[in-house]
Structures are given as structure tokens and as C-alpha cells.
Scaffold this motif. Structure first.
Motif, PDB file in Angstrom:
ATOM      1  N   SER A 132      37.801  40.887  65.766  1.00  0.00           N
ATOM      2  CA  SER A 132      38.830  40.312  66.632  1.00  0.00           C
ATOM      3  C   SER A 132      40.185  40.955  66.348  1.00  0.00           C
ATOM      4  O   SER A 132      40.443  41.444  65.248  1.00  0.00           O
ATOM      5  CB  SER A 132      38.913  38.802  66.436  1.00  0.00           C
ATOM      6  OG  SER A 132      39.526  38.503  65.204  1.00  0.00           O
ATOM      7  N   ASP A 133      41.028  40.946  67.343  1.00  0.00           N
ATOM      8  CA  ASP A 133      42.351  41.550  67.208  1.00  0.00           C
ATOM      9  C   ASP A 133      43.158  40.928  66.077  1.00  0.00           C
ATOM     10  O   ASP A 133      43.926  41.625  65.413  1.00  0.00           O
ATOM     11  CB  ASP A 133      43.122  41.424  68.520  1.00  0.00           C
ATOM     12  CG  ASP A 133      42.602  42.370  69.594  1.00  0.00           C
ATOM     13  OD1 ASP A 133      41.847  43.311  69.252  1.00  0.00           O
ATOM     14  OD2 ASP A 133      42.955  42.174  70.768  1.00  0.00           O
ATOM     15  N   SER A 134      43.010  39.641  65.829  1.00  0.00           N
ATOM     16  CA  SER A 134      43.804  38.982  64.790  1.00  0.00           C
ATOM     17  C   SER A 134      43.508  39.554  63.412  1.00  0.00           C
ATOM     18  O   SER A 134      44.429  39.804  62.624  1.00  0.00           O
ATOM     19  CB  SER A 134      43.536  37.475  64.798  1.00  0.00           C
ATOM     20  OG  SER A 134      43.951  36.921  66.023  1.00  0.00           O
ATOM     21  N   PHE A 135      42.248  39.771  63.086  1.00  0.00           N
ATOM     22  CA  PHE A 135      41.881  40.354  61.797  1.00  0.00           C
ATOM     23  C   PHE A 135      42.358  41.796  61.702  1.00  0.00           C
ATOM     24  O   PHE A 135      42.951  42.212  60.712  1.00  0.00           O
ATOM     25  CB  PHE A 135      40.365  40.325  61.586  1.00  0.00           C
ATOM     26  CG  PHE A 135      39.831  38.981  61.209  1.00  0.00           C
ATOM     27  CD1 PHE A 135      40.008  38.471  59.938  1.00  0.00           C
ATOM     28  CD2 PHE A 135      39.141  38.218  62.128  1.00  0.00           C
ATOM     29  CE1 PHE A 135      39.504  37.229  59.582  1.00  0.00           C
ATOM     30  CE2 PHE A 135      38.637  36.977  61.789  1.00  0.00           C
ATOM     31  CZ  PHE A 135      38.815  36.483  60.508  1.00  0.00           C
ATOM     32  N   ILE A 136      42.095  42.567  62.731  1.00  0.00           N
ATOM     33  CA  ILE A 136      42.436  43.986  62.736  1.00  0.00           C
ATOM     34  C   ILE A 136      43.957  44.163  62.682  1.00  0.00           C
ATOM     35  O   ILE A 136      44.463  45.002  61.927  1.00  0.00           O
ATOM     36  CB  ILE A 136      41.811  44.691  63.949  1.00  0.00           C
ATOM     37  CG1 ILE A 136      40.284  44.701  63.789  1.00  0.00           C
ATOM     38  CG2 ILE A 136      42.350  46.106  64.110  1.00  0.00           C
ATOM     39  CD1 ILE A 136      39.518  45.120  65.017  1.00  0.00           C
ATOM     40  N   ASN A 137      44.692  43.362  63.427  1.00  0.00           N
ATOM     41  CA  ASN A 137      46.147  43.455  63.408  1.00  0.00           C
ATOM     42  C   ASN A 137      46.714  43.140  62.024  1.00  0.00           C
ATOM     43  O   ASN A 137      47.657  43.791  61.566  1.00  0.00           O
ATOM     44  CB  ASN A 137      46.763  42.550  64.463  1.00  0.00           C
ATOM     45  CG  ASN A 137      46.494  43.035  65.876  1.00  0.00           C
ATOM     46  OD1 ASN A 137      46.152  44.192  66.097  1.00  0.00           O
ATOM     47  ND2 ASN A 137      46.616  42.136  66.840  1.00  0.00           N
ATOM     48  N   ALA A 138      46.152  42.135  61.360  1.00  0.00           N
ATOM     49  CA  ALA A 138      46.622  41.790  60.016  1.00  0.00           C
ATOM     50  C   ALA A 138      46.357  42.931  59.044  1.00  0.00           C
ATOM     51  O   ALA A 138      47.231  43.309  58.256  1.00  0.00           O
ATOM     52  CB  ALA A 138      45.941  40.508  59.531  1.00  0.00           C
ATOM     53  N   GLN A 139      45.172  43.507  59.129  1.00  0.00           N
ATOM     54  CA  GLN A 139      44.854  44.594  58.211  1.00  0.00           C
ATOM     55  C   GLN A 139      45.694  45.841  58.499  1.00  0.00           C
ATOM     56  O   GLN A 139      46.183  46.490  57.576  1.00  0.00           O
ATOM     57  CB  GLN A 139      43.368  44.915  58.266  1.00  0.00           C
ATOM     58  CG  GLN A 139      42.908  45.680  57.045  1.00  0.00           C
ATOM     59  CD  GLN A 139      41.418  45.719  56.941  1.00  0.00           C
ATOM     60  OE1 GLN A 139      40.749  46.007  57.916  1.00  0.00           O
ATOM     61  NE2 GLN A 139      40.897  45.441  55.758  1.00  0.00           N
ATOM     62  N   HIS A 140      45.886  46.161  59.750  1.00  0.00           N
ATOM     63  CA  HIS A 140      46.737  47.305  60.092  1.00  0.00           C
ATOM     64  C   HIS A 140      48.178  47.073  59.646  1.00  0.00           C
ATOM     65  O   HIS A 140      48.844  48.004  59.187  1.00  0.00           O
ATOM     66  CB  HIS A 140      46.657  47.600  61.580  1.00  0.00           C
ATOM     67  CG  HIS A 140      45.397  48.306  61.962  1.00  0.00           C
ATOM     68  ND1 HIS A 140      45.146  48.731  63.238  1.00  0.00           N
ATOM     69  CD2 HIS A 140      44.317  48.675  61.240  1.00  0.00           C
ATOM     70  CE1 HIS A 140      43.961  49.313  63.282  1.00  0.00           C
ATOM     71  NE2 HIS A 140      43.448  49.282  62.086  1.00  0.00           N
ATOM     72  N   ALA A 141      48.674  45.839  59.773  1.00  0.00           N
ATOM     73  CA  ALA A 141      50.026  45.531  59.308  1.00  0.00           C
ATOM     74  C   ALA A 141      50.134  45.718  57.793  1.00  0.00           C
ATOM     75  O   ALA A 141      51.149  46.218  57.291  1.00  0.00           O
ATOM     76  CB  ALA A 141      50.403  44.095  59.696  1.00  0.00           C
ATOM     77  N   GLN A 142      49.084  45.345  57.060  1.00  0.00           N
ATOM     78  CA  GLN A 142      49.090  45.538  55.613  1.00  0.00           C
ATOM     79  C   GLN A 142      49.057  47.022  55.258  1.00  0.00           C
ATOM     80  O   GLN A 142      49.769  47.473  54.352  1.00  0.00           O
ATOM     81  CB  GLN A 142      47.926  44.796  54.968  1.00  0.00           C
ATOM     82  CG  GLN A 142      48.103  43.298  55.015  1.00  0.00           C
ATOM     83  CD  GLN A 142      46.906  42.540  54.493  1.00  0.00           C
ATOM     84  OE1 GLN A 142      45.914  43.103  54.049  1.00  0.00           O
ATOM     85  NE2 GLN A 142      47.002  41.213  54.541  1.00  0.00           N
ATOM     86  N   LEU A 143      48.241  47.797  55.975  1.00  0.00           N
ATOM     87  CA  LEU A 143      48.210  49.247  55.748  1.00  0.00           C
ATOM     88  C   LEU A 143      49.585  49.861  56.002  1.00  0.00           C
ATOM     89  O   LEU A 143      50.051  50.716  55.247  1.00  0.00           O
ATOM     90  CB  LEU A 143      47.160  49.913  56.640  1.00  0.00           C
ATOM     91  CG  LEU A 143      45.708  49.728  56.229  1.00  0.00           C
ATOM     92  CD1 LEU A 143      44.778  50.162  57.350  1.00  0.00           C
ATOM     93  CD2 LEU A 143      45.409  50.481  54.949  1.00  0.00           C
TER      94      LEU A 143
END
Length: 178
Positions: A132-143
Motif C-alpha cells: 500500500s502507498d502508506s507503507f511505501i511512502n513511509a519507507q521512502h521518506a525514511q530513506l
């Protein structure tokens, strides 16, 4: 927990001690910290251990731990340990348990020889249970936060940076080019 348990963790500690590495990073160091460090305490110093996760964290509060551990040989000095918490995360108890602990970066300045200082960053990043976008967005923000921090540290210190830890990233499920 789904790790090797107390006796398995003691065995891991003994195997690490036999490697004679200059420094070691640990991720998800929650339940068996004493066993993990048992064979290392004579040779290594340790960064801050922030403890395990209790039942209260599973039901609404965030544990003041990150699961990160760091050890360096006693002939090396570590200065200015810093913790940088990620500004983005997503996932409750049943979806990666990301919000049960404080995930982020630990930064250590190591003097590995006279006049030779390096920056070592340890991390434990968001995981996810679906695409889902919510998980992917959080991980990309951390990267992105990691990359920005590394760029800042490099610009300020002009020395090597070693980045290590549990990124929870896999090339098979992440679009790194974007």
C-alpha cells in the motif's frame, strides 16, 4: 519473539567474539541483550541500550527503544553518540509493528586510529506487510531522511560514513529508482 532464544543468542555472541571485528552493529536487539553481549564485554564497549518492548507498547504506547545496538573494541574511541528519530512511519501492531518502537538512526563518531575518525550510522527502518502507498511512502521518506542526514554529516565532517542496519528494503519489492 521469533529469534534464536537465550541459548542461541549466547552462541551468536561467542561467534561474533571469535571474529575479532573492530565494531559491530545490532538490529532488533530487544529481548536477549545480556546474552548478545555476554562474550563481548571483555573486548568491546557498547553504545546506549534502550531496552526491550513490553506488553504496554503493543496496546497503544510507543516503547522508548529502537532495537539498535553498537559495540566497538576497547582500543577504539566512540564520541558524540546521537539518535535521530524518523519523522515518518506507518503500521500498527498487525502491520509490521512499526509504531510500537521508535525507529531511526544512531550516529557514532569512531576514532579507529590516531587521527582517523569515521562516522558510523546504524538504522532500523519501517517494514510493511503489503504494497500500500502508506507503507511505501513511509519507507521512502525514511530513506530520504537517511540520505539527507548522510549528506549533511559528510559535508560537515569531511570523513567516511558507514551506513548499516536493518533497512527492511528488498530490491524485489521496492522501486528505488523513483
Amino acid at each position: 519473539t521469533d529469534g534464536p532464544g537465550s541459548s542461541g543468542t549466547k552462541t551468536i555472541s561467542q561467534k561474533i567474539a571469535a571474529t575479532n571485528w573492530d565494531f559491530i552493529g545490532f538490529s532488533e536487539d530487544f529481548d536477549n541483550h545480556d546474552e548478545l553481549t555476554s562474550a563481548l564485554s571483555g573486548t568491546y564497549n557498547f553504545g546506549t541500550y534502550r531496552g526491550s518492548v513490553g506488553l504496554s507498547q503493543l496496546f497503544g504506547s510507543v516503547a522508548d527503544t529502537d532495537g539498535l545496538g553498537f559495540a566497538w573494541k576497547k582500543n577504539i574511541s566512540a564520541n558524540n553518540e546521537k539518535y535521530i528519530q524518523f519523522t515518518s512511519s506507518y503500521g500498527g501492531l498487525t502491520s509490521g509493528a512499526n509504531d510500537c518502537i521508535k525507529k531511526g538512526i544512531r550516529h557514532y563518531e569512531l576514532t579507529i586510529a590516531p587521527g582517523v575518525v569515521i562516522d558510523v550510522l546504524m538504522t532500523h527502518m519501517n517494514t510493511y506487510s503489503d504494497k500500500s502507498d502508506s507503507f511505501i511512502n513511509a519507507q521512502h521518506a525514511q530513506l530520504k531522511q537517511v540520505a539527507e542526514y548522510i549528506n549533511t554529516v559528510t559535508a560537515q565532517n569531511h570523513r567516511p560514513v558507514i551506513f548499516m542496519g536493518d533497512t527492511n528494503c528488498r530490491y524485489t519489492r521496492h522501486d528505488f529508482q523513483t
